[in-house]
Every structure is written in structure tokens, then in C-alpha cells.
Design a protein around this motif. Structure first.
Motif, mmCIF file in Angstrom:
data_model
loop_
_atom_site.group_PDB
_atom_site.id
_atom_site.type_symbol
_atom_site.label_atom_id
_atom_site.label_comp_id
_atom_site.label_asym_id
_atom_site.label_seq_id
_atom_site.Cartn_x
_atom_site.Cartn_y
_atom_site.Cartn_z
ATOM 1 N N LEU A 1 0.840 -1.190 0.000
ATOM 2 C CA LEU A 1 0.000 0.000 0.000
ATOM 3 C C LEU A 1 0.880 1.248 0.000
ATOM 4 O O LEU A 1 1.927 1.282 0.629
ATOM 5 N N LEU A 2 0.423 2.255 -0.697
ATOM 6 C CA LEU A 2 1.148 3.519 -0.834
ATOM 7 C C LEU A 2 1.284 4.233 0.507
ATOM 8 O O LEU A 2 2.292 4.872 0.782
ATOM 9 N N ALA A 3 0.255 4.134 1.328
ATOM 10 C CA ALA A 3 0.224 4.879 2.592
ATOM 11 C C ALA A 3 -0.570 4.095 3.625
ATOM 12 O O ALA A 3 -1.348 3.203 3.283
ATOM 13 N N LYS B 1 1.227 6.509 -8.858
ATOM 14 C CA LYS B 1 0.941 6.844 -7.443
ATOM 15 C C LYS B 1 -0.569 7.005 -7.237
ATOM 16 O O LYS B 1 -1.109 6.596 -6.214
ATOM 17 N N MET B 2 -1.247 7.614 -8.221
ATOM 18 C CA MET B 2 -2.698 7.771 -8.117
ATOM 19 C C MET B 2 -3.381 6.403 -8.066
ATOM 20 O O MET B 2 -4.274 6.178 -7.248
ATOM 21 N N VAL C 1 -5.609 2.125 -1.571
ATOM 22 C CA VAL C 1 -5.780 2.520 -0.172
ATOM 23 C C VAL C 1 -7.190 3.069 0.045
ATOM 24 O O VAL C 1 -7.829 2.775 1.059
ATOM 25 N N LEU C 2 -7.684 3.849 -0.910
ATOM 26 C CA LEU C 2 -9.032 4.404 -0.791
ATOM 27 C C LEU C 2 -10.079 3.300 -0.707
ATOM 28 O O LEU C 2 -11.032 3.393 0.075
ATOM 29 N N LEU D 1 0.453 13.199 1.657
ATOM 30 C CA LEU D 1 1.114 11.940 1.996
ATOM 31 C C LEU D 1 2.605 11.953 1.660
ATOM 32 O O LEU D 1 3.295 10.967 1.855
ATOM 33 N N GLY D 2 3.084 13.097 1.118
ATOM 34 C CA GLY D 2 4.507 13.242 0.822
ATOM 35 C C GLY D 2 4.909 12.761 -0.561
ATOM 36 O O GLY D 2 6.084 12.461 -0.785
ATOM 37 N N HIS D 3 3.952 12.675 -1.483
ATOM 38 C CA HIS D 3 4.243 12.185 -2.836
ATOM 39 C C HIS D 3 3.885 13.236 -3.876
ATOM 40 O O HIS D 3 2.947 14.010 -3.696
#
Length: 123
Positions: A8-10, A46-47, A53-54, A38-40
Motif C-alpha cells: 500500500l502507498l500509505a 501513485k494515483m 488505499v481508498l 502523503l509526501g508524494h
């Protein structure tokens, strides 16, 4: 949120906090703004990773009896969620129309209002 977060990205809890703050403020948030928090930097990969995650955040919200939050994350160009939301979201809500235009906007406004109303007094 107990989940295998590998890949997961975050952290889903961090993403949820961003979305709850957005809902409490009564404002949608763009993919780019969410990624920046989130720092990206915004990139399509990335989207797409954010969309995973969403989906996790929304599954958790459903389990808690809360309105969905992923619908708050929108494209800057037209204020509507991207394809990732529509693939599951449209079906979930029985929506069979186009993913853009007035009918799509009405559905998104309705779902966003539900989140805004719910979190305005709780967030």
C-alpha cells in the motif's frame, strides 16, 4: 485498521484522517492534494496506488456503518472521482450512466453531502 498493508502507498489510517478532515470541512480533495499530504508528487502510478488505499478505507467505513470517503477524492479537471472509484462505486450505487456529466455530478454531490453531513459534527 488491521490489514496486510504490504504494497500500500500509505497507511490507511493516515489516508482516512485526511479524508475525515476533508469531509469535516465540507470540501472534496483532489488526488494531487491527497498525494501531496502523503509526501508524494502526483504520478499516474501513485494515483492508482492511492486508489487501492481508498478502497481499503471505504471497506472499513462500511464495516463501521459510516458513509464512504473515497468519493471525496476527485480529479482537478472536473471535480469527479476517477475511473477507479467508478468501477466499484457506480455499480454499488446502481448507477449505469456515463462517468462524467450532469448525472454523474448529481450522484457524486449526493454521496459527498452524506459524508459532509456525517463528519461535520464528528470530525
Amino acid at each position: 485498521m488491521d490489514a496486510d498493508r504490504a504494497g500500500l502507498l500509505a497507511d490507511p489510517a493516515e489516508v482516512r484522517a485526511i479524508l475525515v478532515a476533508s469531509a469535516s470541512a465540507g470540501e472534496p480533495i483532489t488526488y494531487s492534494e491527497t498525494l501531496a499530504l502523503l509526501g508524494h508528487h502526483f504520478t499516474r502510478p501513485k494515483m492508482r496506488a492511492l486508489c487501492k488505499v481508498l478502497a481499503y478505507v471505504d471497506d472499513n467505513a462500511e464495516e463501521l456503518g459510516e458513509p464512504e470517503l473515497a468519493v471525496l477524492v476527485v480529479r482537478q479537471s472536473d471535480g469527479l472521482p476517477g475511473q477507479g472509484w467508478w468501477i466499484g462505486g457506480a455499480k454499488k450505487h446502481g448507477f449505469t450512466g456515463l462517468w462524467e456529466g450532469p448525472k454523474a455530478k448529481r450522484l457524486i454531490n449526493k454521496l459527498q453531502r452524506q459524508a459532509f453531513d456525517y463528519w461535520r459534527t464528528r470530525g
